[in-house]
Design a protein around this motif. Structure first.
Motif, PDB file in Angstrom:
ATOM      1  N   ASN A  12     -16.533   6.988 -41.095  1.00 25.28           N
ATOM      2  CA  ASN A  12     -15.298   6.497 -40.467  1.00 25.28           C
ATOM      3  C   ASN A  12     -15.007   5.054 -40.879  1.00 25.28           C
ATOM      4  O   ASN A  12     -13.862   4.698 -41.143  1.00 25.28           O
ATOM      5  N   GLN A  63      -6.298   7.782 -41.866  1.00 23.00           N
ATOM      6  CA  GLN A  63      -6.356   7.904 -40.408  1.00 23.00           C
ATOM      7  C   GLN A  63      -6.591   9.354 -40.000  1.00 23.00           C
ATOM      8  O   GLN A  63      -7.379   9.639 -39.092  1.00 23.00           O
ATOM      9  N   VAL A  64      -5.924  10.258 -40.680  1.00 23.68           N
ATOM     10  CA  VAL A  64      -6.115  11.683 -40.397  1.00 23.68           C
ATOM     11  C   VAL A  64      -7.531  12.111 -40.762  1.00 23.68           C
ATOM     12  O   VAL A  64      -8.175  12.869 -40.027  1.00 23.68           O
ATOM     13  N   MET A  65      -8.032  11.620 -41.878  1.00 22.76           N
ATOM     14  CA  MET A  65      -9.403  11.966 -42.283  1.00 22.76           C
ATOM     15  C   MET A  65     -10.422  11.408 -41.290  1.00 22.76           C
ATOM     16  O   MET A  65     -11.417  12.065 -40.983  1.00 22.76           O
ATOM     17  N   LEU A 118      -9.894  10.865 -38.057  1.00 21.76           N
ATOM     18  CA  LEU A 118      -9.829  11.711 -36.859  1.00 21.76           C
ATOM     19  C   LEU A 118     -10.551  13.035 -37.073  1.00 21.76           C
ATOM     20  O   LEU A 118     -11.254  13.532 -36.190  1.00 21.76           O
ATOM     21  N   THR A 119     -10.396  13.619 -38.253  1.00 17.53           N
ATOM     22  CA  THR A 119     -11.097  14.867 -38.569  1.00 17.53           C
ATOM     23  C   THR A 119     -12.604  14.650 -38.579  1.00 17.53           C
ATOM     24  O   THR A 119     -13.366  15.470 -38.064  1.00 17.53           O
ATOM     25  N   ALA A 120     -13.049  13.536 -39.153  1.00 14.30           N
ATOM     26  CA  ALA A 120     -14.481  13.232 -39.183  1.00 14.30           C
ATOM     27  C   ALA A 120     -15.030  13.020 -37.770  1.00 14.30           C
ATOM     28  O   ALA A 120     -16.167  13.420 -37.483  1.00 14.30           O
ATOM     29  N   VAL A 175     -13.936  14.512 -35.037  1.00 14.89           N
ATOM     30  CA  VAL A 175     -14.039  15.836 -34.429  1.00 14.89           C
ATOM     31  C   VAL A 175     -15.245  16.592 -34.982  1.00 14.89           C
ATOM     32  O   VAL A 175     -16.002  17.235 -34.232  1.00 14.89           O
ATOM     33  N   ILE A 176     -15.462  16.523 -36.281  1.00 15.14           N
ATOM     34  CA  ILE A 176     -16.609  17.211 -36.890  1.00 15.14           C
ATOM     35  C   ILE A 176     -17.917  16.607 -36.384  1.00 15.14           C
ATOM     36  O   ILE A 176     -18.872  17.325 -36.079  1.00 15.14           O
ATOM     37  N   THR A 177     -17.983  15.280 -36.279  1.00 20.09           N
ATOM     38  CA  THR A 177     -19.187  14.631 -35.762  1.00 20.09           C
ATOM     39  C   THR A 177     -19.444  15.028 -34.312  1.00 20.09           C
ATOM     40  O   THR A 177     -20.595  15.272 -33.927  1.00 20.09           O
TER      41      THR A 177
END
Length: 147
Positions: free
Chosen positions: A37, A66-68, A70-72, A74-76
């Motif tokens: 992040n 920023q989208v990446m 946020l995705t990271a 959620v995955i974490t």
């Protein structure tokens, strides 16, 4: 400075993931996720206006990092929840959260130390028994797999 922070977080995370304790592995995944992040923040470039067209004459910020991020996040979070469930279940069953050695991996390691090769799928000889067969005469008694 932030590049050093990324390196420390990811390096510490990888070190912890290689440990035997599920709790340390879990903390390692969290550190790697946070390091990624911060990396997304570093590569996103300079700050800019909100990425909504027509509101400002200033250059817009790139929304993709920023989208990446946020995705990271959620995955974490999902990986952390799954790791917590694994660690709790392991602690319930065994009283410890250490990862146990796999019997098959130990067998492969001992064969490699003796420099023995195993037949591959393409080169399998029909006269030889399968690798994991408990009555395999090519294995030493301590190497036999018991069910």
């Amino acid at each position: 400075m932030l590049i050093v922070v990324v390196g420390v977080l990811v390096g510490s995370g990888v070190t912890l993931v290689l440990e035997r304790s599920l709790t340390r592995i879990l903390v390692g995944f969290v550190l790697i996720g946070n390091g990624l992040n911060v990396l997304f923040l570093v590569v996103s470039g300079p700050a800019g206006a909100a990425p909504i067209l027509g509101l400002s004459g200033d250059p817009m910020a790139d929304p993709l990092p920023q989208v990446m991020a946020l995705t990271a996040i959620v995955i974490t979070l999902g990986t952390t929840a799954f790791g917590l469930a694994l660690a709790y279940r392991a602690w319930q069953l065994t009283g410890t959260d250490d990862v146990q050695d796999d019997v098959e991996d130990d067998l492969i390691r001992r064969r490699a130390e003796r420099d023995e090769v195993s037949a591959t799928f393409d080169e399998a000889d029909s006269e030889l028994p399968d690798e994991g067969y408990a009555g395999d005469s090519t294995l030493a008694p301590e190497d036999e797999v018991t069910a």
